[in-house]
Design an enzyme around this catalytic site. Structure first.
Site, PDB file in Angstrom:
ATOM      1  N   ASP A 621       0.851  -1.185   0.000  1.00 55.88           N
ATOM      2  CA  ASP A 621       0.000   0.000   0.000  1.00 55.88           C
ATOM      3  C   ASP A 621       0.892   1.242   0.000  1.00 55.88           C
ATOM      4  O   ASP A 621       1.796   1.375   0.852  1.00 55.88           O
ATOM      5  CB  ASP A 621      -0.906   0.020   1.237  1.00 55.88           C
ATOM      6  N   ILE A 622       0.684   2.126  -0.989  1.00 61.30           N
ATOM      7  CA  ILE A 622       1.489   3.354  -1.085  1.00 61.30           C
ATOM      8  C   ILE A 622       1.115   4.273   0.071  1.00 61.30           C
ATOM      9  O   ILE A 622      -0.064   4.573   0.296  1.00 61.30           O
ATOM     10  CB  ILE A 622       1.257   4.046  -2.435  1.00 61.30           C
ATOM     11  N   GLU A 664      -4.744   2.342  -4.281  1.00 64.14           N
ATOM     12  CA  GLU A 664      -3.290   2.378  -4.168  1.00 64.14           C
ATOM     13  C   GLU A 664      -2.752   1.096  -3.559  1.00 64.14           C
ATOM     14  O   GLU A 664      -1.642   1.056  -3.043  1.00 64.14           O
ATOM     15  CB  GLU A 664      -2.840   3.587  -3.323  1.00 64.14           C
TER      16      GLU A 664
END
Length: 753
Positions: A621-622, A664
């Protein structure tokens, strides 16, 4: 005269000064007027640009949806769903970002296939979007519905296409419900000022969406006398820029409106996007400039007056010199005209900026213009777009100093066709090419005689050679006897000598040679048939072909060979492959989408459970992605996702399954990888991500980080949902323990897997 009065009269000096001051004041006022106009023009351009962004995005989306709906009709003949259509619809919904639901309704309005199981069997014959299509079942029309209240209690917009029936024009409809979240995300992306708002309305006047959202706006009828919507609609233009009081909100606004109706689609009703700003905010800066320039006017009066006086003196000198040049040029033109009007041919001179400086009588008669019309005319305007496009290479060459000779077919002023032999002669001096002379001879009679002879000799060959599809004749044993030009191009033969006398099966890929021989045998027995197959041309190009073959017979009725008509279907095959790829790939990162990733992950897990060995799963996960979107905009956010997707794809092995499973959020399955090595992979991804730079249009490059959760298969009872859940729990721990790190899943007894 003004100079004499200024030198001898005190009154004249003050009169000139007064006029100069008035002129300066007028110039100042005019400058303020222009600045206001520039402010207005600049803001109009920005608003029109933002409206165009939304227009282009929605037109692309509508075009894609319209094409998908047209293709889906093939899977629903007579309005009935084929087996597996529901899964196909779900796959397409995942691939189309602007579509929330896909429905198939039969001719009675009953849902026979849907991406939402709860809608199956429901009847929507009472809906306006169904009634509209049934009353006008045009199969080429894309119908866009007005906003309506869906079964979820929210407003939605449907686009639909007719499914034609075998015995009538209507067998049902295929419908896509546009995702309102897609509208809101797109509209939010163009807001660049706090006082802006964006709205989208249906062509009938009903409001579809508004950002920022305001209560009571969705579903409001804007088609009122004098409203912006009505003025835009009645203008018949694609775009308008209007100012005044907005009917929907009662605010004084500058508003850009654009109609969304792609030219490549037949769309029954357009959508209209409106982007507006508060006029008081738009002109606030101009009012500040107005008061500053007004205050400085008095201080600059004396200097401006002296400058204006000097400017007028220079203008009088320039006018005198210009009159002398004009007289000399007129004398030269009279001499040239007298000389060239008696030449048996067309003569003209074109300057470097492609304007006519001279044309003789024959030239004027050919193009049907008077000397006044021809003087200073642009060559594009005289020739017209098509003739100019054909002559442009010769014009450019002449302006480079290269003499040109060529033949040209022209349409005369009386509409008849003429043929000419043209010479373009550069006019050069020490400074370069100043223009070029045109000398043209009329060779119409000679050319007509040549054309008549050529037409008589090549008439039969032209009929055969201009056939756009391959026409071939094979002997009974499959040997090629004859093939037209289109066929030679398909097999990449330079001439018929490369193909005649050979068997076409030599070009077929091995898996289709037996089928081709079988078709040839059936035709030699008096049957006809068709076959799709793949060939490798003489230059190595792969093509898909579709051939229809019938027997060739002699005058006694005996079969002498095969006559085949073949067309190139490579584009269609490529389109089929691209549609399948589109359904499996995330459009932004080119990674597997969620559905395709889950299928790949299930395959890897099943293979591991069957043959043994380790398997690990990563969830990525960004970090702070919402802040990136909020700070830099969704365009930069998309660039971050693309950059990260490329980084993951190039870092991992080819056997690793990787996909984008959320906004994301990404997931990775590492087959034959234990926890220790999976941890090394995850930590390497963390380091590479932190070292990656995303270049921005302005400012320093953007850096971002990623948090990763990891788990490893333990026991044969795990399924892929369990592993993803474990990795997600570890990701949660990584997020809440500081981000930019890797955490492994912990069993309930506390031991790390």
């Amino acid at each position: 005269m003004l100079h004499h009065l200024n030198r001898n009269s005190f009154f004249t000096q003050w009169a000139i000064l007064a006029v100069a001051l008035l002129t300066l004041g007028g110039a100042t006022g005019f400058n303020l007027y222009l600045e206001r106009a520039r402010t207005e023009s600049r803001e109009q351009h920005r608003l029109l640009t933002q409206a165009q962004v939304i227009q282009e995005n929605l037109e692309q989306n509508l075009t894609a949806v319209g094409r998908v709906l047209a293709d889906l009709r093939k899977d629903a003949p007579q309005g009935k769903a084929n087996p597996g259509l529901g899964d196909h619809l779900k796959m397409l919904t995942d691939a189309l970002p602007g579509v929330r639901t896909l429905l198939l309704l039969d001719d009675a309005g009953t849902v026979s296939a849907s991406t939402r199981p709860e809608l199956l069997g429901k009847n929507f014959a009472y809906r306006d979007y169904f009634k509209t299509v049934r009353q006008n079942p045009d199969p080429d029309m894309l119908f866009v519905s007005a906003p309506f209240l869906t079964t979820l209690g929210a407003y939605g917009v449907n686009v639909a296409r007719t499914i034609p029936g075998p015995d009538g024009p209507f067998a049902g409809i295929i419908v896509a419900t546009l995702d309102p979240e897609y509208f809101r995300t797109l509209m939010n992306s163009v807001l660049y000022a706090p006082d802006m708002w964006v709205a989208i309305a249906h062509g009938d006047g009903l409001q579809v969406a508004m950002v920022p959202e305001r209560e009571g706006q969705v579903g409001k009828n804007l088609a009122q006398p004098g409203s912006f919507f009505t003025r835009h609609r009645d203008s018949g233009k694609e775009s308008n820029l209007l100012t005044g009081i907005v009917y929907a909100t009662g605010e004084e606004r500058m508003m850009a409106l654009r109609s969304i109706q792609p030219t490549r689609l037949r769309q029954d009703k357009p959508l209209v996007v409106a982007v507006g700003r508060d006029l008081n905010v738009v002109y606030a800066g101009w009012w500040r400039d107005f008061w500053v320039q007004s205050g400085l006017f008095g201080l600059l009066a004396l200097g401006s007056t002296l400058g204006l006086y000097a400017y007028r003196r220079r203008q009088r000198e320039f006018a005198r010199k210009e009159a002398e040049v004009v007289e000399a040029l007129a004398a030269s033109e009279r001499f040239m005209k007298t000389l060239t009007d008696n030449i048996p041919g067309m003569v003209a001179y074109w300057s470097r900026d492609l304007r006519c400086r001279f044309a003789n009588k024959a030239y004027l008669e050919w193009f049907g213009r008077t000397p006044e019309q021809m003087h200073n005319i642009r060559i594009q305007d005289m020739m017209g777009d098509e003739l100019f496009r054909r002559n442009e290479p010769f014009i450019k060459a002449a302006l480079r100093g290269e003499r040109q000779r060529f033949e040209r077919t022209l349409t005369k002023a009386d509409g008849s066709i003429g043929y000419t032999w043209a010479h373009y002669i550069p006019d050069q001096d020490a400074n370069g090419v100043r223009g070029f002379f045109v000398l043209v001879s009329d060779i119409t009679e000679l050319k007509r005689a040549e054309l008549a002879l050529a037409q008589s000799e090549w008439k039969l060959k032209t009929i055969i050679e201009t056939e756009p599809e391959c026409v071939k004749v094979l002997a009974a044993d499959g040997t090629l006897l004859q093939m037209n030009r289109a066929g030679l191009q398909m097999i990449e033969a330079e001439s018929d000598t490369q193909a005649v006398g050979h068997k076409l099966t030599e070009l077929l890929t091995p898996e289709y040679r037996d089928a081709f021989d079988s078709l040839n045998q059936r035709v030699n027995q008096g049957e006809s048939g068709t076959l799709e197959f793949e060939i490798v041309g003489l230059k190595g190009t792969h093509r898909w072909l579709d051939t229809h073959a019938v027997p060739m017979r002699d005058t006694d009725g005996r079969i002498t060979g095969l006559l085949g008509v073949t067309r190139d279907i490579t584009a269609r095959k490529q389109a089929d492959r691209e549609l399948k790829q589109l359904a499996q790939t995330d459009f932004l990162t080119n990674l597997a989408n969620r559905r395709h990733f889950m299928a790949l992950a299930e395959q890897d897990l099943s293979r591991t459970l069957r043959y043994g060995g380790p398997l690990s799963v990563l969830m990525l996960d960004i970090d702070h992605f919402k802040n990136i979107n909020d700070t830099y905009g969704h365009k930069v956010g998309d660039l971050v996702l693309q950059t990260f997707g490329g980084l993951v794809r190039h870092t991992l092995r080819g056997v690793d399954a990787v996909g984008r499973v959320g906004g994301e959020e990404f997931a990775v399955v590492l087959p034959q990888t234990d926890g220790e090595h999976a941890l090394e992979v995850a930590e390497r991804l963390c380091r590479l991500t932190a070292d990656t730079e995303v270049a921005l249009d302005q400012g320093r490059p953007l850096h971002f980080t990623v948090s990763i959760g990891m788990t490893t298969l333990a026991g044969a009872s795990n399924n892929i949902d369990t592993l993803l859940s474990q990795a997600d729990q570890a990701l949660y721990e990584a997020k809440h323990s500081g981000r930019n790190r890797v955490c492994t899943y912990q069993r309930r007894d506390g031991a790390a897997l």
